[in-house]
Write an enzyme that holds these catalytic residues in place. Structure first.
Site, PDB file in Angstrom:
ATOM      1  N   ASN A   7      58.643  23.823  62.067  1.00  0.00           N
ATOM      2  CA  ASN A   7      60.096  23.982  62.014  1.00  0.00           C
ATOM      3  C   ASN A   7      60.702  22.590  62.186  1.00  0.00           C
ATOM      4  O   ASN A   7      60.900  22.118  63.303  1.00  0.00           O
ATOM      5  CB  ASN A   7      60.512  24.932  63.151  1.00  0.00           C
ATOM      6  CG  ASN A   7      61.973  25.316  63.088  1.00  0.00           C
ATOM      7  OD1 ASN A   7      62.784  24.593  62.521  1.00  0.00           O
ATOM      8  ND2 ASN A   7      62.301  26.440  63.683  1.00  0.00           N
ATOM      9  N   ARG A  98      59.780  26.234  57.936  1.00  0.00           N
ATOM     10  CA  ARG A  98      61.186  26.575  57.816  1.00  0.00           C
ATOM     11  C   ARG A  98      61.805  25.523  56.896  1.00  0.00           C
ATOM     12  O   ARG A  98      61.677  24.321  57.143  1.00  0.00           O
ATOM     13  CB  ARG A  98      61.864  26.515  59.182  1.00  0.00           C
ATOM     14  CG  ARG A  98      63.356  26.582  59.068  1.00  0.00           C
ATOM     15  CD  ARG A  98      64.016  26.297  60.386  1.00  0.00           C
ATOM     16  NE  ARG A  98      65.443  26.207  60.197  1.00  0.00           N
ATOM     17  CZ  ARG A  98      66.200  25.243  60.696  1.00  0.00           C
ATOM     18  NH1 ARG A  98      65.670  24.274  61.405  1.00  0.00           N
ATOM     19  NH2 ARG A  98      67.488  25.243  60.486  1.00  0.00           N
ATOM     20  N   HIS A 186      71.014  29.864  58.605  1.00  0.00           N
ATOM     21  CA  HIS A 186      70.487  30.639  59.749  1.00  0.00           C
ATOM     22  C   HIS A 186      69.942  31.996  59.298  1.00  0.00           C
ATOM     23  O   HIS A 186      69.874  32.939  60.092  1.00  0.00           O
ATOM     24  CB  HIS A 186      71.587  30.922  60.813  1.00  0.00           C
ATOM     25  CG  HIS A 186      72.046  29.727  61.566  1.00  0.00           C
ATOM     26  ND1 HIS A 186      73.350  29.595  62.014  1.00  0.00           N
ATOM     27  CD2 HIS A 186      71.384  28.612  61.976  1.00  0.00           C
ATOM     28  CE1 HIS A 186      73.482  28.453  62.657  1.00  0.00           C
ATOM     29  NE2 HIS A 186      72.313  27.836  62.653  1.00  0.00           N
ATOM     30  N   ARG A 247      80.495  20.289  65.142  1.00  0.00           N
ATOM     31  CA  ARG A 247      81.017  20.491  63.778  1.00  0.00           C
ATOM     32  C   ARG A 247      82.349  21.225  63.827  1.00  0.00           C
ATOM     33  O   ARG A 247      82.523  22.161  64.623  1.00  0.00           O
ATOM     34  CB  ARG A 247      80.031  21.324  62.946  1.00  0.00           C
ATOM     35  CG  ARG A 247      78.803  20.579  62.544  1.00  0.00           C
ATOM     36  CD  ARG A 247      77.828  21.475  61.811  1.00  0.00           C
ATOM     37  NE  ARG A 247      76.536  21.472  62.489  1.00  0.00           N
ATOM     38  CZ  ARG A 247      75.571  22.354  62.276  1.00  0.00           C
ATOM     39  NH1 ARG A 247      75.731  23.314  61.379  1.00  0.00           N
ATOM     40  NH2 ARG A 247      74.445  22.290  62.936  1.00  0.00           N
TER      41      ARG A 247
END
Ligand code: ADP
Length: 405
Positions: A7, A98, A186, A247
Site C-alpha cells: 500500500n 493498492r 477511497h 485539503r
C-alpha cells in the site's frame, strides 16, 4: 495461501503479509503475520523502515535516494533475522497493490501485465504523487519475485458504476470525453465498510442503502445502493468534496481565477494552497489533525472551534446530498481515523439527522466501539463504527483472482 499487500503512498510504503488457509475467505479479517512500513518523510537524510512479526518490532534506516532498493530491504526481513516468517520469498503466492488511480480503464481489480503498468504510468498525470510510488512497488516485486502474479486494486474502481449524471461535470462535454470526470476515491475502504456493515446488520448487501463516511486525513462519503456506489464526494481528484485535514474540499472555482488574476498564483502555488495549506490546517494555522483541534477547543481556542464547526457543517451538508441519491437510509457508517475515534464528530454529525429518527446512544458512542452499532434501539437508521481494513480488502481481491484462475 500467502498474500503480500503493498500500500504505497506518496511518502510511505506500507506492507502486510496474510496467511489464508482453507477454501473460503474468513468472515472476519485475520491479523497479518508480518507488517513492514517505510516512511520517507521522517528525515531528509534517511527513510525509516519499521517491521513487526513474531511479536517483535524492528527499526532500520534506508537510503532515501534508493527507494526501489528500500522495498527490497523491507522484503528481506520476511526471510531473515528475528522477523523471519518465510524460508524463501517464493512461498508468497500473490502480491496485491493498492493503486490510487485506475482512470476510466479499470472497474475492478486486475492482474498486472506490461499493458496495465503502461496505463498506471499514463495515469501519473492524474495521480502525480501516488502512481509513481505504485510503479516503484510493482518493479521492486518484479525484481525479487519475477514469477509471482501481481494484482492492482484501484481506489477508483468501486465508484466506476456511478451514473453519468454524477460522473459528468457540467462543463463542455468534450472534456468528459478527454477524461475530465468524477472518478471518486477511497473505493476499497467504502466497499469494505459496506460489506462489513451488511455482515454486522445480518442482511444481504443487495438489500441495503448506506452512506459510508471515510474520515481520515483525506475524507470522502459514498452513497451505496444495493452494493453499488451511486455517488461519492471526491471527484476528478481527491481534492473535491468535504473539508479535510489539509485539503480545502470543494470551493467556488472562481476563487482560483481570482487568485491567478489578482495575486499572481500559478498552478503549483494553487496546488500547495488547496492540498497542503487548507482544510482544518488552513483555519487553525498549525495542524490539520482533528485531535489537535479537539485539544485546542478544550483550551478555549476560537479558531479551533470554528474549524470543528466548519468540518461538521460540510460533513452534514454532504451527507444531505448523498441522501438525495437514496430512497431510504438503512445505516450511516463512520470509518478511518476521525470516523472511528472521534465521538464528538459522530455526535455532532448525527444530531443533524434527528428528523430522520436517527439517534445514537451517546454513552456507547463515547467509547468508540469498533465494528459496533451505536444507534439507539428505536432508531430506524442504524449507525455503525467500522474499522476500515483496506489491506485485508486488497488481500481478499487477490484471493478471489487466484481462485478464479
Ligand atoms: P490517513 O487518511 O492518513 O490514513 P487516518 O485514517 O489515520 O489517516 O486518520 C487521521 C485523522 O484521524 C487525523 O485527523 C487524526 O487527528 C484523526 N484521529 C485519530 N485518532 C483520533 C482521536 N482519538 N480523536 C479524534 N481524531 C482522531
Amino acid at each position: 495461501m500467502k498474500i503480500l499487500v503493498l500500500n504505497a503512498g506518496s511518502s510511505s510504503q506500507k506492507s502486510s503479509l496474510y496467511n489464508v488457509e482453507g477454501n473460503t475467505l474468513p468472515q472476519q479479517h485475520p491479523e497479518p503475520i508480518w507488517e513492514g512500513n517505510i516512511d520517507w518523510t521522517a528525515s531528509n537524510d534517511f527513510g525509516t523502515l519499521k517491521v513487526k512479526a513474531n511479536g517483535i518490532k524492528q527499526e532500520m534506516k534506508l537510503d532515501p535516494n534508493k527507494r526501489v532498493e528500500g522495498v527490497s530491504k523491507m522484503l528481506e526481513t520476511l526471510t531473515q533475522g528475528e522477523t523471519q516468517i518465510l524460508d524463501q520469498l517464493s512461498e508468497i503466492d500473490i502480491v496485491g497493490h493498492r493503486v490510487v488511480h485506475g482512470g476510466s480503464d479499470y472497474s475492478e481489480a486486475i492482474q498486472i501485465t506490461p499493458e496495465v503498468k503502461q496505463v498506471i504510468h499514463r495515469l501519473i498525470t492524474l495521480a502525480p504523487s501516488h502512481n509513481p510510488a505504485h510503479l516503484e512497488g510493482i518493479e521492486a516485486i518484479e525484481q525479487v519475485l519475477p514469477d509471482v502474479p501481481q494484482v492492482a486494486v484501484f481506489d477508483t474502481a468501486f465508484h466506476s458504476k456511478m451514473p453519468l449524471s454524477s460522473a459528468v461535470y457540467p462543463i463542455p462535454y468534450q472534456w468528459f470525453e478527454k477524461g475530465i470526470r468524477r472518478y471518486g476515491f477511497h473505493g476499497t475502504s467504502h466497499k469494505y465498510c459496506a460489506q462489513r456493515a451488511a455482515q454486522l446488520l445480518g442482511k444481504p448487501l443487495e438489500s441495503l442503502q448506506l452512506i459510508t463516511c471515510h474520515l481520515g486525513n483525506g475524507c470522502s462519503l459514498a452513497a451505496i445502493r444495493e452494493g453499488i456506489s451511486v455517488d461519492t464526494t471526491m471527484g476528478f481528484t481527491p481534492l473535491e468534496g468535504l473539508m479535510m485535514g489539509t485539503r480545502s474540499g470543494s470551493i467556488d472555482p472562481a476563487i482560483l481565477i481570482y487568485l491567478m488574476r489578482n495575486h499572481h498564483f500559478d498552478a503549483d502555488q494553487l496546488d500547495i494552497l488547496l492540498n497542503k495549506e487548507s482544510g482544518i490546517k488552513g483555519i487553525v494555522g498549525s495542524s490539520g489533525d482533528m485531535r489537535y483541534v479537539l485539544e485546542q477547543i478544550e483550551k478555549g481556542d476560537e479558531q479551533a472551534k470554528l474549524a470543528f464547526e466548519m468540518f461538521i457543517h460540510h460533513l452534514k451538508t454532504s451527507i444531505g446530498s448523498m441522501l438525495g441519491n437514496l430512497t431510504r437510509l438503512d445505516a450511516l457508517v463512520f470509518s478511518a481515523g476521525i470516523g472511528e475515534h472521534s465521538a464528538p464528530v459522530r455526535e455532532a454529525t448525527c444530531a443533524g439527522f434527528e428528523f430522520l429518527g436517527l439517534k445514537i446512544d451517546v454513552e456507547k458512542d463515547a467509547k468508540s466501539p469498533i465494528d459496533t452499532d451505536i444507534a439507539t434501539e428505536d432508531s430506524p437508521v442504524r449507525v455503525l463504527i467500522i474499522h476500515t481494513e483496506e489491506d485485508w480488502a486488497i488481500a481478499s481481491e487477490c484471493w478471489q483472482i487466484l481462485k478464479q484462475n
